[in-house]
Design a protein around this motif. Structure first.
Motif, PDB file in Angstrom:
ATOM      1  N   SER A  49      20.421  -4.572  -3.925  1.00  0.00           N
ATOM      2  CA  SER A  49      19.385  -5.569  -4.766  1.00  0.00           C
ATOM      3  C   SER A  49      18.833  -5.371  -5.952  1.00  0.00           C
ATOM      4  O   SER A  49      18.745  -4.107  -6.071  1.00  0.00           O
ATOM      5  CB  SER A  49      18.151  -5.992  -3.965  1.00  0.00           C
ATOM      6  N   THR A  50      18.927  -5.527  -6.873  1.00  0.00           N
ATOM      7  CA  THR A  50      19.039  -5.490  -8.722  1.00  0.00           C
ATOM      8  C   THR A  50      19.464  -6.717  -9.488  1.00  0.00           C
ATOM      9  O   THR A  50      19.780  -7.851  -9.484  1.00  0.00           O
ATOM     10  CB  THR A  50      19.789  -4.367  -8.785  1.00  0.00           C
ATOM     11  N   SER A  51      18.338  -6.618 -10.057  1.00  0.00           N
ATOM     12  CA  SER A  51      18.261  -7.811 -11.634  1.00  0.00           C
ATOM     13  C   SER A  51      19.811  -7.244 -12.468  1.00  0.00           C
ATOM     14  O   SER A  51      19.518  -8.372 -13.384  1.00  0.00           O
ATOM     15  CB  SER A  51      16.763  -7.825 -12.161  1.00  0.00           C
TER      16      SER A  51
ATOM     17  N   ASN B 129      20.331  -7.234 -18.196  1.00  0.00           N
ATOM     18  CA  ASN B 129      19.174  -7.232 -17.695  1.00  0.00           C
ATOM     19  C   ASN B 129      18.968  -9.410 -17.465  1.00  0.00           C
ATOM     20  O   ASN B 129      19.000  -9.634 -18.012  1.00  0.00           O
ATOM     21  CB  ASN B 129      17.620  -6.554 -18.435  1.00  0.00           C
TER      22      ASN B 129
ATOM     23  N   ARG C 266      16.617 -12.860 -12.442  1.00  0.00           N
ATOM     24  CA  ARG C 266      17.540 -13.024 -11.191  1.00  0.00           C
ATOM     25  C   ARG C 266      17.519 -12.306 -10.080  1.00  0.00           C
ATOM     26  O   ARG C 266      18.718 -11.566 -10.865  1.00  0.00           O
ATOM     27  CB  ARG C 266      18.298 -14.019 -10.900  1.00  0.00           C
ATOM     28  N   VAL C 267      17.105 -11.530  -9.064  1.00  0.00           N
ATOM     29  CA  VAL C 267      17.793 -10.337  -8.544  1.00  0.00           C
ATOM     30  C   VAL C 267      18.710 -11.085  -7.693  1.00  0.00           C
ATOM     31  O   VAL C 267      18.511 -12.338  -6.860  1.00  0.00           O
ATOM     32  CB  VAL C 267      16.297  -9.805  -7.371  1.00  0.00           C
TER      33      VAL C 267
ATOM     34  N   ARG D  93      22.233  -9.853  -5.124  1.00  0.00           N
ATOM     35  CA  ARG D  93      22.579  -8.463  -4.105  1.00  0.00           C
ATOM     36  C   ARG D  93      23.769  -8.240  -4.311  1.00  0.00           C
ATOM     37  O   ARG D  93      25.302  -9.587  -3.690  1.00  0.00           O
ATOM     38  CB  ARG D  93      22.240  -9.454  -2.919  1.00  0.00           C
TER      39      ARG D  93
ATOM     40  N   SER E  11      11.351  -9.968  -2.567  1.00  0.00           N
ATOM     41  CA  SER E  11      12.924  -9.392  -2.510  1.00  0.00           C
ATOM     42  C   SER E  11      12.163  -7.978  -2.761  1.00  0.00           C
ATOM     43  O   SER E  11      10.855  -7.956  -2.706  1.00  0.00           O
ATOM     44  CB  SER E  11      13.367  -9.448  -3.882  1.00  0.00           C
TER      45      SER E  11
ATOM     46  N   MET F  50      11.858  -5.532  -5.186  1.00  0.00           N
ATOM     47  CA  MET F  50      11.056  -5.337  -6.724  1.00  0.00           C
ATOM     48  C   MET F  50       9.918  -6.629  -6.741  1.00  0.00           C
ATOM     49  O   MET F  50      10.197  -7.850  -6.465  1.00  0.00           O
ATOM     50  CB  MET F  50      12.109  -5.708  -8.059  1.00  0.00           C
TER      51      MET F  50
ATOM     52  N   LEU G   9      10.381 -11.283 -12.067  1.00  0.00           N
ATOM     53  CA  LEU G   9      11.710 -11.055 -11.465  1.00  0.00           C
ATOM     54  C   LEU G   9      10.650 -12.241 -10.485  1.00  0.00           C
ATOM     55  O   LEU G   9      11.689 -11.435  -9.513  1.00  0.00           O
ATOM     56  CB  LEU G   9      12.257  -9.672 -11.259  1.00  0.00           C
TER      57      LEU G   9
END
Length: 364
Positions: A178-180, A191, A194-195, A197, A253, A255, A260
């Motif tokens: 999971s990441t932005s 960047n 929105r996060v 997957r 999420s 984060m 975010l």
């Protein structure tokens, strides 16, 4: 007292600090632009100026000078950003400084910060064996050797969750992150707000491999407590050695950053859940801040474990005081004051008793 601030003049951080200075009855602070510092090789302050440093973020021209890229959304370039920022801070001359250059050099390097906190006995997420991470293969090997199936992969010099991946593996050997971070068609990393997957290992590997040259930090992903069905953590502002302001951040999420999609949570509900351990939680944050004795204010990210019974420090932020409208904890010297007014109060009260502090550490 004469105040000066190094920041981006158009930024709300500078505006909020200026408002606090004026409200306290002082003359408006002298504003020195980061762009000026970076293009003119530093800046000189007079001996009677109290100098605050603020974030260089949210200004495309300054970002381009620091990272060497013209696209503000790009994730890459954080190592160059770090080197240029540390150099710029060290190029400031004179004044009575509220932010120590040596402290900042550690605060903006997650590997060094984690090591300093660990050496001081501050509880932090366990990190696998130290050493450079050259890419995804090294990350996988460190996870395997440490017996960790869930980790956070972070840029060593990142901020605001830039480049952070919450990585987990399953017993069947599948991976997800999971990441932005958003990958464009050319493979460049951006960047986003929105996060997302990723569940394809090759995609995760490509992101990590692209980030690795800027330096990576790896640590165990600790399951956090929940509030209203959402994961939660705390941003705790510590001023002059005392925990003064707390905001609860919640998210669906991993984060919890507010930009975010995170949301502020109910502090009263958290304090009720923590119960008698609240003083211990605040003491942990103050212990973390004490590792940076010559910096007036830091923002500590406190991670509550499941059940709100154990706490670890995720990060310590140099510019972690942007919490508009939040006033200080009841019973603290910052009660009724926002983060900026509380910092002014701390400095002003000390200066009234001691005209020329050698370092801000004396405020403690």
């Amino acid at each position: 007292m004469r105040w000066a601030v190094v920041g981006n003049p158009e930024n709300r951080r500078v505006r909020l600090f200026t408002d606090a200075v004026l409200a306290a009855g002082h003359a408006a602070p002298r504003v020195v632009a980061w762009q000026t510092v970076l293009t003119e090789g530093g800046h000189d302050f007079t001996d009677d100026e109290v100098v605050r440093l603020d974030s260089p973020g949210e200004n495309p021209a300054v970002d381009a000078l620091l990272r060497g890229m013209r696209e503000p959304t790009r994730v890459e370039g954080s190592a160059r950003w770090y080197a240029n920022l540390v150099g710029a801070v060290r190029s400031l001359r004179g004044g009575r400084r509220l932010d120590d250059p040596a402290d900042l050099a550690v605060l903006f390097d997650k590997r060094r910060c984690h090591a300093r906190l660990t050496a001081a006995g501050v509880p932090v997420p366990p990190a696998p064996a130290a050493g450079p991470l050259r890419g995804w293969t090294d990350v996988r090997e460190r996870m395997r050797a440490a017996g960790m199936s869930r980790v956070f992969v972070k840029l060593a010099h990142g901020s605001s969750a830039s480049g952070v991946l919450a990585v987990e593996s399953t017993t069947s050997g599948r991976w997800q992150a999971s990441t932005s971070v958003e990958v464009d068609r050319d493979g460049a990393l951006h960047n986003s707000l929105r996060v997302r997957r990723y569940q394809d290992e090759s995609t995760i590997a490509a992101i990590v491999d692209r980030l690795a040259p800027d330096g990576l930090h790896l640590e165990r992903w600790i399951p956090k407590a929940t509030l209203g069905g959402r994961t939660a953590d705390l941003r705790v502002v510590v001023i002059a050695g005392r925990a003064t302001h707390v905001v609860v951040r919640t998210s669906r999420s991993p984060m919890t950053n507010l930009h975010l999609g995170g949301a502020r949570g109910d502090l009263a509900a958290v304090r009720a859940a923590v119960g008698t351990r609240w003083p211990e939680a605040m003491a942990i944050c103050e212990h973390a801040a004490a590792c940076f004795p010559d910096t007036l204010c830091v923002g500590v990210d406190l991670l509550p474990g499941l059940g709100w019974r154990r706490f670890t420090v995720g990060e310590v932020n140099a510019f972690g005081d942007l919490l508009p409208g939040l006033t200080g904890l009841p019973g603290s010297f910052a009660e009724g004051l926002d983060t900026y007014a509380a910092q002014l109060s701390a400095v002003t009260r000390f200066a009234a008793a001691t005209p020329r502090p050698a370092t801000i550490g004396a405020l403690r």
